[in-house]
Design an enzyme around this catalytic site. Structure first.
Site, PDB file in Angstrom:
ATOM      1  N   ASN A   1       1.129  -2.580   5.312  1.00  0.00           N
ATOM      2  CA  ASN A   1       0.435  -1.303   5.514  1.00  0.00           C
ATOM      3  C   ASN A   1      -0.877  -1.195   4.726  1.00  0.00           C
ATOM      4  O   ASN A   1      -1.760  -0.437   5.109  1.00  0.00           O
ATOM      5  CB  ASN A   1       1.385  -0.151   5.119  1.00  0.00           C
ATOM      6  CG  ASN A   1       0.653   1.159   4.912  1.00  0.00           C
ATOM      7  OD1 ASN A   1       0.253   1.813   5.869  1.00  0.00           O
ATOM      8  ND2 ASN A   1       0.438   1.549   3.654  1.00  0.00           N
TER       9      ASN A   1
ATOM     10  N   TYR B   1     -13.863  -3.044  10.095  1.00  0.00           N
ATOM     11  CA  TYR B   1     -12.509  -2.463  10.172  1.00  0.00           C
ATOM     12  C   TYR B   1     -11.882  -2.693  11.550  1.00  0.00           C
ATOM     13  O   TYR B   1     -10.727  -3.121  11.661  1.00  0.00           O
ATOM     14  CB  TYR B   1     -12.624  -0.973   9.865  1.00  0.00           C
ATOM     15  CG  TYR B   1     -11.313  -0.223   9.829  1.00  0.00           C
ATOM     16  CD1 TYR B   1     -10.485  -0.269   8.708  1.00  0.00           C
ATOM     17  CD2 TYR B   1     -10.900   0.554  10.905  1.00  0.00           C
ATOM     18  CE1 TYR B   1      -9.291   0.437   8.669  1.00  0.00           C
ATOM     19  CE2 TYR B   1      -9.716   1.270  10.871  1.00  0.00           C
ATOM     20  CZ  TYR B   1      -8.914   1.204   9.743  1.00  0.00           C
ATOM     21  OH  TYR B   1      -7.729   1.903   9.710  1.00  0.00           O
TER      22      TYR B   1
ATOM     23  N   SER C   1      -4.800   0.086  14.216  1.00  0.00           N
ATOM     24  CA  SER C   1      -5.452   1.407  14.233  1.00  0.00           C
ATOM     25  C   SER C   1      -5.993   1.684  15.624  1.00  0.00           C
ATOM     26  O   SER C   1      -6.367   0.754  16.352  1.00  0.00           O
ATOM     27  CB  SER C   1      -6.625   1.420  13.248  1.00  0.00           C
ATOM     28  OG  SER C   1      -7.432   2.563  13.471  1.00  0.00           O
TER      29      SER C   1
ATOM     30  N   GLY D   1       0.827  -1.213   0.000  1.00  0.00           N
ATOM     31  CA  GLY D   1       0.000   0.000   0.000  1.00  0.00           C
ATOM     32  C   GLY D   1       0.854   1.252   0.000  1.00  0.00           C
ATOM     33  O   GLY D   1       0.507   2.254   0.628  1.00  0.00           O
ATOM     34  N   GLY D   2       1.959   1.217  -0.755  1.00  0.00           N
ATOM     35  CA  GLY D   2       2.926   2.326  -0.715  1.00  0.00           C
ATOM     36  C   GLY D   2       2.646   3.450  -1.694  1.00  0.00           C
ATOM     37  O   GLY D   2       3.380   4.438  -1.729  1.00  0.00           O
TER      38      GLY D   2
HETATM   39  P1  NAD Z   1      -4.760   4.966   1.892  1.00  0.00           P
HETATM   40  O1  NAD Z   1      -6.104   4.518   1.436  1.00  0.00           O
HETATM   41  O2  NAD Z   1      -4.338   6.368   1.572  1.00  0.00           O
HETATM   42  O3  NAD Z   1      -3.632   3.967   1.357  1.00  0.00           O
HETATM   43  C1  NAD Z   1      -3.815   2.581   1.371  1.00  0.00           C
HETATM   44  C2  NAD Z   1      -3.095   1.994   0.173  1.00  0.00           C
HETATM   45  O4  NAD Z   1      -3.338   0.570   0.191  1.00  0.00           O
HETATM   46  C3  NAD Z   1      -3.625   2.539  -1.172  1.00  0.00           C
HETATM   47  O5  NAD Z   1      -2.568   2.982  -1.978  1.00  0.00           O
HETATM   48  C4  NAD Z   1      -4.340   1.334  -1.758  1.00  0.00           C
HETATM   49  O6  NAD Z   1      -4.317   1.291  -3.173  1.00  0.00           O
HETATM   50  C5  NAD Z   1      -3.552   0.177  -1.153  1.00  0.00           C
HETATM   51  N1  NAD Z   1      -4.302  -1.093  -1.222  1.00  0.00           N
HETATM   52  C6  NAD Z   1      -5.608  -1.281  -0.944  1.00  0.00           C
HETATM   53  N2  NAD Z   1      -5.948  -2.560  -1.215  1.00  0.00           N
HETATM   54  C7  NAD Z   1      -4.836  -3.184  -1.651  1.00  0.00           C
HETATM   55  C8  NAD Z   1      -4.548  -4.498  -2.095  1.00  0.00           C
HETATM   56  N3  NAD Z   1      -5.506  -5.455  -2.140  1.00  0.00           N
HETATM   57  N4  NAD Z   1      -3.280  -4.816  -2.464  1.00  0.00           N
HETATM   58  C9  NAD Z   1      -2.312  -3.854  -2.450  1.00  0.00           C
HETATM   59  N5  NAD Z   1      -2.520  -2.592  -2.061  1.00  0.00           N
HETATM   60  C10 NAD Z   1      -3.771  -2.254  -1.661  1.00  0.00           C
HETATM   61  O7  NAD Z   1      -4.724   4.689   3.478  1.00  0.00           O
HETATM   62  P2  NAD Z   1      -3.795   5.334   4.634  1.00  0.00           P
HETATM   63  O8  NAD Z   1      -4.622   6.353   5.324  1.00  0.00           O
HETATM   64  O9  NAD Z   1      -2.469   5.698   4.106  1.00  0.00           O
HETATM   65  O10 NAD Z   1      -3.662   4.078   5.630  1.00  0.00           O
HETATM   66  C11 NAD Z   1      -2.589   3.150   5.581  1.00  0.00           C
HETATM   67  C12 NAD Z   1      -2.800   2.097   6.666  1.00  0.00           C
HETATM   68  O11 NAD Z   1      -2.880   2.729   7.954  1.00  0.00           O
HETATM   69  C13 NAD Z   1      -4.109   1.323   6.497  1.00  0.00           C
HETATM   70  O12 NAD Z   1      -3.926  -0.034   6.872  1.00  0.00           O
HETATM   71  C14 NAD Z   1      -5.050   2.017   7.463  1.00  0.00           C
HETATM   72  O13 NAD Z   1      -6.088   1.177   7.899  1.00  0.00           O
HETATM   73  C15 NAD Z   1      -4.099   2.396   8.591  1.00  0.00           C
HETATM   74  N6  NAD Z   1      -4.574   3.535   9.381  1.00  0.00           N
HETATM   75  C16 NAD Z   1      -4.741   4.784   8.811  1.00  0.00           C
HETATM   76  C17 NAD Z   1      -5.202   5.842   9.596  1.00  0.00           C
HETATM   77  C18 NAD Z   1      -5.390   7.236   9.027  1.00  0.00           C
HETATM   78  O14 NAD Z   1      -5.841   8.136   9.761  1.00  0.00           O
HETATM   79  N7  NAD Z   1      -5.027   7.505   7.771  1.00  0.00           N
HETATM   80  C19 NAD Z   1      -5.507   5.654  10.939  1.00  0.00           C
HETATM   81  C20 NAD Z   1      -5.336   4.375  11.486  1.00  0.00           C
HETATM   82  C21 NAD Z   1      -4.865   3.327  10.692  1.00  0.00           C
END
Ligand code: NAD
Length: 247
Positions: A89, A154, A141, A13-14
């Site tokens: 991630n 979630y 999270s 998810g980079g």
């Molecule tokens: P985001 O949606 O901006 O990025 C997630 C990435 O994962 C995207 O680029 C997406 O294309 C990729 N992805 C989704 N499904 C996929 C798959 N099947 N295979 C490969 N890649 C895939 O999310 P974010 O906000 O950057 O969050 C990143 C991580 O942190 C997540 O696991 C999220 O649950 C966790 N998180 C985020 C927050 C927040 O406030 N942003 C808070 C708590 C936890």
């Protein structure tokens, strides 16, 4: 600053958000990064980071697909001979109050956020065991701990990530492999950018450090847990939420 010089890291998810932040910080620390994502945007992100600082290459990988993950791991191993760090991630949300939540919304979130850990870790761990070294860090999270309206799917996965972490660390410590998780709080992202300004302001008011978290904040949490120096830290979930929910 912790050094990852000479190390090979996979970051799932980079393409954007927190994953992009982790890629950037790991590259600055000297790692070679395999940026995995289902979005082609991952190529742009990898090119941008490479042109600034480090060595990052894009692999289009769906973390819910055994074959896709297996092929990508094989390519890394045939080129570099090892994988030092796996960052799980990638994650999705499909928010809906539980009584209205469809099987598709439930299953998608369980598959991407939790079942993927079985697939990626299963593919990478044998190489870490053989090398006698590894760092596995996954995205939990704050909502996996405190819950949130409309996030039964979630929250179940994010609490599951922390349970996976606590259990797996007991099996693999003897191979030199540590297993940890990071639980972000309210982080600036595409999602938070789309919220009304007054809601963001009110949310920040509730955070003891009085600001929203950044992808850079998260990147440094991952960097510490990925470092050689963190070898005595395993099985934990690092709560990075500005004090919103001290653990
Ligand atoms: P985001 O949606 O901006 O990025 C997630 C990435 O994962 C995207 O680029 C997406 O294309 C990729 N992805 C989704 N499904 C996929 C798959 N099947 N295979 C490969 N890649 C895939 O999310 P974010 O906000 O950057 O969050 C990143 C991580 O942190 C997540 O696991 C999220 O649950 C966790 N998180 C985020 C927050 C927040 O406030 N942003 C808070 C708590 C936890």
């Amino acid at each position: 600053m912790y050094s990852l010089k000479g190390q090979i890291a996979i970051i799932t998810g980079g393409a954007r958000g927190i994953g992009e932040g982790i890629c950037e910080i790991f590259c600055n620390a000297g790692a070679t990064v395999a940026l995995w994502d289902i979005l082609d945007l991952g190529k742009e992100t990898a090119d941008r980071i490479s042109s600034n600082s480090g060595s990052v290459f894009f692999q289009k990988v769906d973390v819910t697909d055994n074959k896709s993950v297996g092929n990508a791991v094989e390519k890394i191993i045939s080129k570099y001979g090892k994988i030092d760090i796996l960052i799980n991630n990638a994650g999705v949300i499909r928010d809906r109050s539980f009584l209205k939540m469809s099987p598709e919304e439930w299953n998608t979130v369980i598959n991407v956020n939790l079942n993927s850990l079985y697939i990626t870790t299963k593919a990478v761990l044998p190489h870490m065991r053989e090398a006698g070294y590894g760092r596995i860090i996954s995205a939990s999270s704050i909502n996996g701990y405190q819950g949130a309206f409309g996030q039964a799917n979630y929250a179940a996965t994010k609490a599951g990530v922390s349970g996976f972490t606590r259990a797996l660390c007991k099996e693999v410590g003897r191979f030199g492999v540590t297993v940890n998780a990071v639980a972000p709080g309210f982080i600036k992202s595409e999602m938070s950018d789309s919220m009304p300004e007054e809601i963001i302001k009110a949310a920040i008011e509730q955070i003891p450090v009085k600001r929203i978290g950044t992808t850079e904040d998260m990147g440094y949490c991952y960097l510490f847990l990925a470092s050689k120096e963190a070898g005595f830290v395993t099985g934990i979930t690092l709560h990075a939420n500005g004090g919103s929910m001290p653990m």
